[in-house]
Write a protein that holds these residues in place. Sequence first.
Motif, PDB file in Angstrom:
ATOM      1  N   ALA A  46       0.821  -1.215   0.000  1.00  0.00           N
ATOM      2  CA  ALA A  46       0.000   0.000   0.000  1.00  0.00           C
ATOM      3  C   ALA A  46       0.854   1.262   0.000  1.00  0.00           C
ATOM      4  O   ALA A  46       0.371   2.345  -0.359  1.00  0.00           O
ATOM      5  N   PHE A  47       2.111   1.152   0.385  1.00  0.00           N
ATOM      6  CA  PHE A  47       2.984   2.324   0.426  1.00  0.00           C
ATOM      7  C   PHE A  47       3.377   2.824  -0.959  1.00  0.00           C
ATOM      8  O   PHE A  47       3.802   3.966  -1.095  1.00  0.00           O
ATOM      9  N   VAL A  48       3.282   1.980  -1.979  1.00  0.00           N
ATOM     10  CA  VAL A  48       3.744   2.366  -3.316  1.00  0.00           C
ATOM     11  C   VAL A  48       2.623   2.214  -4.345  1.00  0.00           C
ATOM     12  O   VAL A  48       1.792   1.318  -4.243  1.00  0.00           O
ATOM     13  N   PRO A  49       2.589   3.098  -5.358  1.00  0.00           N
ATOM     14  CA  PRO A  49       3.511   4.222  -5.510  1.00  0.00           C
ATOM     15  C   PRO A  49       3.045   5.521  -4.868  1.00  0.00           C
ATOM     16  O   PRO A  49       3.841   6.402  -4.593  1.00  0.00           O
ATOM     17  N   GLY A  50       1.715   5.678  -4.653  1.00  0.00           N
ATOM     18  CA  GLY A  50       1.159   6.955  -4.230  1.00  0.00           C
ATOM     19  C   GLY A  50       1.716   7.546  -2.945  1.00  0.00           C
ATOM     20  O   GLY A  50       2.248   8.674  -2.945  1.00  0.00           O
ATOM     21  N   PRO A  51       1.600   6.858  -1.796  1.00  0.00           N
ATOM     22  CA  PRO A  51       2.098   7.426  -0.547  1.00  0.00           C
ATOM     23  C   PRO A  51       3.589   7.754  -0.579  1.00  0.00           C
ATOM     24  O   PRO A  51       4.020   8.781  -0.042  1.00  0.00           O
ATOM     25  N   MET A  52       4.388   6.881  -1.214  1.00  0.00           N
ATOM     26  CA  MET A  52       5.820   7.158  -1.306  1.00  0.00           C
ATOM     27  C   MET A  52       6.080   8.425  -2.106  1.00  0.00           C
ATOM     28  O   MET A  52       6.937   9.242  -1.748  1.00  0.00           O
ATOM     29  N   LEU A  53       5.366   8.613  -3.197  1.00  0.00           N
ATOM     30  CA  LEU A  53       5.539   9.820  -4.001  1.00  0.00           C
ATOM     31  C   LEU A  53       5.179  11.062  -3.194  1.00  0.00           C
ATOM     32  O   LEU A  53       5.884  12.075  -3.250  1.00  0.00           O
ATOM     33  N   ALA A  54       4.085  11.000  -2.429  1.00  0.00           N
ATOM     34  CA  ALA A  54       3.663  12.151  -1.631  1.00  0.00           C
ATOM     35  C   ALA A  54       4.709  12.507  -0.575  1.00  0.00           C
ATOM     36  O   ALA A  54       5.032  13.685  -0.365  1.00  0.00           O
ATOM     37  N   MET A  55       5.254  11.499   0.094  1.00  0.00           N
ATOM     38  CA  MET A  55       6.282  11.762   1.099  1.00  0.00           C
ATOM     39  C   MET A  55       7.561  12.294   0.453  1.00  0.00           C
ATOM     40  O   MET A  55       8.221  13.189   0.998  1.00  0.00           O
ATOM     41  N   ALA A  56       7.914  11.760  -0.703  1.00  0.00           N
ATOM     42  CA  ALA A  56       9.112  12.225  -1.395  1.00  0.00           C
ATOM     43  C   ALA A  56       8.991  13.690  -1.790  1.00  0.00           C
ATOM     44  O   ALA A  56       9.962  14.455  -1.703  1.00  0.00           O
ATOM     45  N   VAL A  57       7.809  14.105  -2.228  1.00  0.00           N
ATOM     46  CA  VAL A  57       7.578  15.505  -2.589  1.00  0.00           C
ATOM     47  C   VAL A  57       7.802  16.404  -1.378  1.00  0.00           C
ATOM     48  O   VAL A  57       8.473  17.443  -1.461  1.00  0.00           O
ATOM     49  N   ALA A  58       7.254  16.012  -0.237  1.00  0.00           N
ATOM     50  CA  ALA A  58       7.362  16.844   0.967  1.00  0.00           C
ATOM     51  C   ALA A  58       8.813  16.971   1.438  1.00  0.00           C
ATOM     52  O   ALA A  58       9.286  18.075   1.752  1.00  0.00           O
ATOM     53  N   VAL A  59       9.538  15.853   1.482  1.00  0.00           N
ATOM     54  CA  VAL A  59      10.926  15.898   1.954  1.00  0.00           C
ATOM     55  C   VAL A  59      11.813  16.648   0.961  1.00  0.00           C
ATOM     56  O   VAL A  59      12.681  17.431   1.350  1.00  0.00           O
TER      57      VAL A  59
END
Length: 242
Positions: A45-58
């Motif tokens: 469930a972490f990929v791809p959407g949630p990982m992309l969102a966290m990557a954008v923020a960091v």
Amino acid sequence: MIDLLPSPHGIAAAVALVVAGAIQGSTGFGFSMLAAPMLAVIDPAFVPGPMLAMAVAVSAGGAVREWSDVNRQDLAFSLTGRLLAAGAAAFCVSLLSPGAFAATFGFGVLFAVVLSLLGLRIETTRRSLFLAGALSGFMGTLTSIGAPPMAMVYQNAGGARMRATLNAFFVVGGIISIAALAAAGSFRFSDLLLAGTMLPFAFLGFLLSGWGRRIVDKGRVKVVVLVVSTASAFALLLRSLA
């Protein structure tokens, strides 16, 4: 979906995000390349959407911190390539079975590691930036891992230019990929909630990255990324066989 902390899976995900956030803050890349394979093993469930969102923020944090070193011309060519590739990649998500998805992760990361170990040298030109941006957009949208192509282009650039420009690239590029996934029905509000729940751990790592920036030009961070990425890739390949 994984249970929240303090479950073992939740703790493992938190540790992976702290380490990945520190690597991203130190180098300008590596957040998704390090965390996505590990989190995909814990819970797809972490990929791809949630990982992309966290990557954008960091990445946004890194871009703001070194904004004066962002190379605007580099961004223009690389983001053009990413924009063209992201839309096509989003419609490929539904074509992958879970096993094929894990295998794509594993082989993609191993391929990037091999290229780095072979010492492939790519000059930072308009053409290479466009092609790397396109490949990064395709890989990033499908697997949350879009760093390797761009990192290869910047492997011979200065540390500040690399960090600042790559962070800015991943902010805009990540938003493009999220929009493409949303248009294809593959990014939902639940993805945003999962990202928001785990994001504090990623930012904790980012805040601890000052030491990493001081040693990144000595090449030590690259070794850590390659070792952990290789282990994650093999774990994903074993998962795909299962």
